[in-house]
Design a protein around this motif. Structure first.
Motif, short mmCIF file in Angstrom:
data_model
loop_
_atom_site.label_atom_id
_atom_site.label_comp_id
_atom_site.label_asym_id
_atom_site.label_seq_id
_atom_site.Cartn_x
_atom_site.Cartn_y
_atom_site.Cartn_z
N PHE A 30 -5.79 -0.20 -1.69
CA PHE A 30 -5.39 0.14 -0.33
C PHE A 30 -6.59 0.21 0.60
O PHE A 30 -7.63 0.76 0.27
N ASP A 31 -6.42 -0.36 1.80
CA ASP A 31 -7.45 -0.35 2.84
C ASP A 31 -6.77 -0.11 4.19
O ASP A 31 -5.82 -0.81 4.54
N VAL A 32 -7.24 0.89 4.93
CA VAL A 32 -6.58 1.29 6.17
C VAL A 32 -6.57 0.16 7.19
O VAL A 32 -5.53 -0.15 7.79
N GLY B 131 -1.78 -3.72 3.42
CA GLY B 131 -2.65 -2.81 2.71
C GLY B 131 -3.16 -3.24 1.36
O GLY B 131 -3.38 -2.40 0.50
N ARG C 34 -6.20 9.35 2.66
CA ARG C 34 -7.16 9.53 1.56
C ARG C 34 -6.43 9.68 0.22
O ARG C 34 -6.87 9.15 -0.80
N ASP D 139 -4.26 4.41 -5.08
CA ASP D 139 -4.17 2.95 -5.07
C ASP D 139 -5.50 2.38 -4.61
O ASP D 139 -5.81 2.36 -3.42
N SER D 140 -6.30 1.90 -5.56
CA SER D 140 -7.65 1.43 -5.23
C SER D 140 -7.64 0.17 -4.36
O SER D 140 -8.66 -0.18 -3.77
N GLY E 121 -5.25 6.25 -0.81
CA GLY E 121 -6.38 5.47 -1.28
C GLY E 121 -6.85 5.89 -2.67
O GLY E 121 -7.26 5.05 -3.48
#
Length: 214
Positions: free
Chosen positions: A81-83, A23, A72, A78-79, A75
């Protein structure tokens, strides 16, 4: 019980530590080395810059509906984070941690999992050692990895992933004789693994904190 789940798994080799593979969008992710015999079908964490943007309907297929609100919230906290990137990393982590358990790599398991999960792994390793059993296995494939739950509790992000996988498993005695399982017939497994990390302060690395059967 995690102890029961762990006793049903069988042997491999750990190549790298998990640490920050889940992530994060740093732009510097590298493929994770694997044993030579498995490199034809690598499970790697691609560079974020090489991962095409997921349309909304495709992203939803990575999760069950109830997980979206929690994702969401994570996210927003934590900027980085990417699913999609998280799920790719989770699949790599699934293999890495299993192989650490199968090869009885206690030191690396302690680095990749919470204290509670690490203790359960160690207990299972000690039990099979006392029985004189040697585990031999191969993760044939991960058929599906799906986020089933996500939540931000205080500063801790928790994400549960369901793994549907095929594992070829064999148990051998101290002399190398097969006493259970087969490397030619894969066993279908359904696992629920929960990963957690601190989004602000503390340990920023994702760790396995809970396992269960789906």
């Amino acid at each position: 019980m995690v102890y029961v789940v762990l006793l049903g798994m069988i042997a491999g080799f750990l190549a790298l530590r998990l640490y920050t593979v889940l992530g994060r969008r740093t732009g510097h992710e590298q493929p994770m080395p694997r044993p030579a015999e498995e490199r034809a079908l690598p499970i790697v964490l691609p560079r974020a810059t090489e991962t095409p943007a997921e349309p909304r309907d495709a992203a939803i297929r990575l999760m069950e509906g109830g997980a979206e609100i929690g994702l969401r919230a994570i996210g927003a906290a934590d900027s980085s984070f990417d699913v999609t990137q998280f799920l790719l990393g989770a699949k790599s982590a699934y293999k890495i941690i299993l192989e650490a358990f199968w090869s009885a790599d206690v030191e690396d398991l302690a680095a990749l999992t919470s204290d509670e999960v690490s203790e359960a792994f160690v207990a299972a390793i000690e039990a099979r050692s006392e029985a004189g059993h040697v585990l031999d296995n191969r993760l044939v494939s991960i058929e599906r990895a799906l986020i089933t739950h996500a939540a931000l509790v205080g500063r801790e992000a928790r994400i549960t992933v369901r793994f549907d996988a095929d594992i070829a498993a064999v148990t051998r005695d101290a002399e190398g004789n097969v006493i259970a399982g087969s490397l030619t017939d894969a066993v279908v497994t359904h696992d629920l693994w929960t990963f957690a990390k601190q989004v602000r302060g503390g340990d920023a690395n994702w760790k396995l904190v809970e396992t269960d059967e789906a």
